[in-house]
Design a protein around this motif. Structure first.
Motif, short mmCIF file in Angstrom:
data_model
loop_
_atom_site.label_atom_id
_atom_site.label_comp_id
_atom_site.label_asym_id
_atom_site.label_seq_id
_atom_site.Cartn_x
_atom_site.Cartn_y
_atom_site.Cartn_z
N GLY A 118 59.34 12.24 34.99
CA GLY A 118 60.72 12.26 34.51
C GLY A 118 61.41 13.57 34.83
N ARG A 119 60.69 14.67 34.66
CA ARG A 119 61.24 15.99 34.99
C ARG A 119 61.59 16.08 36.46
NH1 ARG A 119 59.68 20.42 38.53
NH2 ARG A 119 60.06 22.41 37.46
N ASP A 120 60.69 15.64 37.33
CA ASP A 120 60.94 15.72 38.77
C ASP A 120 62.08 14.79 39.20
OD1 ASP A 120 59.04 17.63 39.07
OD2 ASP A 120 57.53 16.33 39.97
N LEU A 121 62.16 13.63 38.59
CA LEU A 121 63.26 12.72 38.92
C LEU A 121 64.60 13.30 38.50
CD1 LEU A 121 61.74 9.23 37.96
CD2 LEU A 121 62.16 10.13 40.26
N LEU A 122 64.61 13.99 37.36
CA LEU A 122 65.85 14.63 36.90
C LEU A 122 66.31 15.68 37.89
CD1 LEU A 122 68.01 15.12 34.72
CD2 LEU A 122 66.42 16.71 33.63
N LEU A 123 65.38 16.51 38.36
CA LEU A 123 65.75 17.54 39.34
C LEU A 123 66.13 16.92 40.68
CD1 LEU A 123 63.28 20.50 38.69
CD2 LEU A 123 65.36 19.82 37.48
N ALA A 124 65.44 15.85 41.05
CA ALA A 124 65.79 15.19 42.32
C ALA A 124 67.20 14.62 42.28
CB ALA A 124 64.78 14.08 42.61
N ALA A 125 67.66 14.23 41.08
CA ALA A 125 69.00 13.67 40.95
C ALA A 125 70.09 14.70 41.22
CB ALA A 125 69.18 13.09 39.54
N THR A 126 69.74 16.00 41.20
CA THR A 126 70.73 17.04 41.48
C THR A 126 70.89 17.30 42.98
OG1 THR A 126 69.13 18.89 41.39
CG2 THR A 126 70.10 18.16 39.30
N LEU A 127 70.00 16.77 43.80
CA LEU A 127 70.06 17.06 45.24
C LEU A 127 71.38 16.63 45.89
CD1 LEU A 127 66.40 16.28 46.38
CD2 LEU A 127 67.48 18.51 46.00
N PRO A 128 71.93 15.46 45.57
CA PRO A 128 73.24 15.12 46.16
C PRO A 128 74.32 16.13 45.81
CG PRO A 128 72.20 13.16 45.25
CD PRO A 128 71.38 14.33 44.80
N VAL A 129 74.27 16.68 44.60
CA VAL A 129 75.25 17.69 44.20
C VAL A 129 75.09 18.95 45.05
CG1 VAL A 129 76.02 19.16 42.31
CG2 VAL A 129 75.34 16.81 41.84
N LEU A 130 73.84 19.38 45.24
CA LEU A 130 73.59 20.57 46.06
C LEU A 130 74.02 20.35 47.50
CD1 LEU A 130 70.05 21.59 44.72
CD2 LEU A 130 72.27 22.57 44.11
N ARG A 131 73.71 19.18 48.03
CA ARG A 131 74.07 18.90 49.42
C ARG A 131 75.58 18.83 49.60
NH1 ARG A 131 69.12 14.59 49.79
NH2 ARG A 131 67.51 16.13 50.32
N SER A 132 76.29 18.41 48.57
CA SER A 132 77.76 18.38 48.66
C SER A 132 78.33 19.79 48.73
CB SER A 132 78.35 17.64 47.47
OG SER A 132 78.23 18.40 46.27
N ARG A 133 77.53 20.79 48.35
CA ARG A 133 77.92 22.20 48.46
C ARG A 133 77.27 22.87 49.67
NH1 ARG A 133 79.91 19.63 43.92
NH2 ARG A 133 81.34 21.06 42.85
N GLY A 134 76.63 22.11 50.54
CA GLY A 134 76.04 22.66 51.74
C GLY A 134 74.66 23.23 51.56
N LEU A 135 74.00 22.96 50.43
CA LEU A 135 72.65 23.44 50.17
C LEU A 135 71.66 22.30 50.34
CD1 LEU A 135 73.41 25.47 46.91
CD2 LEU A 135 72.83 26.46 49.11
N THR A 136 70.45 22.62 50.80
CA THR A 136 69.40 21.60 50.86
C THR A 136 68.64 21.53 49.55
OG1 THR A 136 67.91 23.24 51.85
CG2 THR A 136 69.11 21.81 53.35
N ALA A 137 68.43 22.69 48.92
CA ALA A 137 67.74 22.79 47.63
C ALA A 137 67.84 24.23 47.18
CB ALA A 137 66.27 22.36 47.75
N LEU A 138 67.28 24.55 46.04
CA LEU A 138 67.29 25.92 45.54
C LEU A 138 65.92 26.56 45.73
CD1 LEU A 138 69.41 25.49 42.30
CD2 LEU A 138 70.15 26.20 44.56
N PRO A 139 65.89 27.88 45.89
CA PRO A 139 64.62 28.56 46.18
C PRO A 139 63.60 28.44 45.06
CG PRO A 139 66.49 29.97 46.73
CD PRO A 139 67.03 28.81 45.97
N VAL A 140 62.35 28.57 45.44
CA VAL A 140 61.24 28.50 44.49
C VAL A 140 61.24 29.74 43.60
CG1 VAL A 140 59.64 29.67 46.04
CG2 VAL A 140 58.76 28.12 44.31
N THR A 141 60.77 29.60 42.38
CA THR A 141 60.60 30.74 41.47
C THR A 141 59.13 30.90 41.14
OG1 THR A 141 60.84 29.37 39.49
CG2 THR A 141 62.85 30.33 40.41
N TYR A 142 58.78 32.11 40.72
CA TYR A 142 57.40 32.34 40.29
C TYR A 142 57.08 31.52 39.04
CZ TYR A 142 57.01 36.15 43.63
OH TYR A 142 56.96 36.88 44.79
#
Length: 218
Positions: A118-142
């Motif tokens: 469920g957590r991963d699906l929630l984050l995956a749902a934000t990808l269209p929003v990021l792509r609409s801003r010209g981003l593929t995804a956000l960088p990894v964190t420690y």
């Protein structure tokens, strides 16, 4: 798939000198491919009751995941664009396949799997929003990497703890300690990721095409 900073989220946190190369044959990439090939091996061992070997595969996969990141950062010419895509993709496969397989084998409860997916699906749902801003995804964190490490460390312990012996119960308790801590970090990293998505929406206008940013994993 979590951001490391607001500057990274807007594509400003990486200089040209630090950008990964286009090499394909690198040690980190080889380790990622090996981890991917070990997924069906793990499933076969688990469902043929070769628990010890299944645990060994998971532990090796977790160690190699840590090792390929270290090598990519510390060794010259080992960082690559392919590695930035391949490593988190393999992480996601393990984070999906391993809990589902262990739940099917009765090792972990299904609610645990549902929270992870469920957590991963929630984050995956934000990808269209990021792509609409010209981003593929956000960088990894420690924090996201630490969460993945804790979860992938706890799962082998929980599996090993299925043996009916005193040491098995001790190992099982240690495994669940890792899983509970990893789950907390995993959920918190999702909160931070969503906060960064909010910053992207606020700071970056919509764009028709183009891609910026660096894919990460949590």
């Amino acid at each position: 798939m979590e951001p490391s900073s607001a500057s990274d989220a807007t594509g400003e946190g990486r200089s040209a000198g630090n950008r990964p190369g286009d090499r394909i044959v690198t040690i980190p990439n080889a380790l990622s491919v090996l981890r991917l090939l070990l997924v069906p091996v793990f499933l076969y061992l688990l469902f043929t009751d070769a628990i010890g070997w299944a645990v060994a595969v998971l532990m090796f996969s977790g160690f190699s995941d840590w090792a390929d990141g270290k090598i990519a950062r510390l060794v010259a010419d080992q960082s690559s664009r392919l590695g930035e895509l391949l490593d988190p993709a393999v992480d996601r496969i393990y984070m999906l396949v391993t809990p589902v397989a262990l739940a099917a084998a009765g090792v972990v409860p299904w609610w645990f799997v549902a929270v992870l997916i469920g957590r991963d699906l929630l984050l995956a749902a934000t990808l269209p929003v990021l792509r609409s801003r010209g981003l593929t995804a956000l960088p990894v964190t420690y924090l996201g990497k630490a969460a993945t490490f804790a979860l992938m460390s706890g799962l082998p312990f929980v599996l090993l703890g299925q043996f009916d012996a005193l040491w098995g119960r001790v190992i099982l308790a240690i495994g669940w300690a890792f899983l509970i801590w990893g789950m907390a970090l995993y959920l918190w990293s999702a909160v931070l990721y969503l906060a960064q998505v909010g910053l992207v929406i606020k700071r970056l206008p919509r764009t028709a095409a183009g891609s910026r940013g660096t894919p990460g994993n949590g």
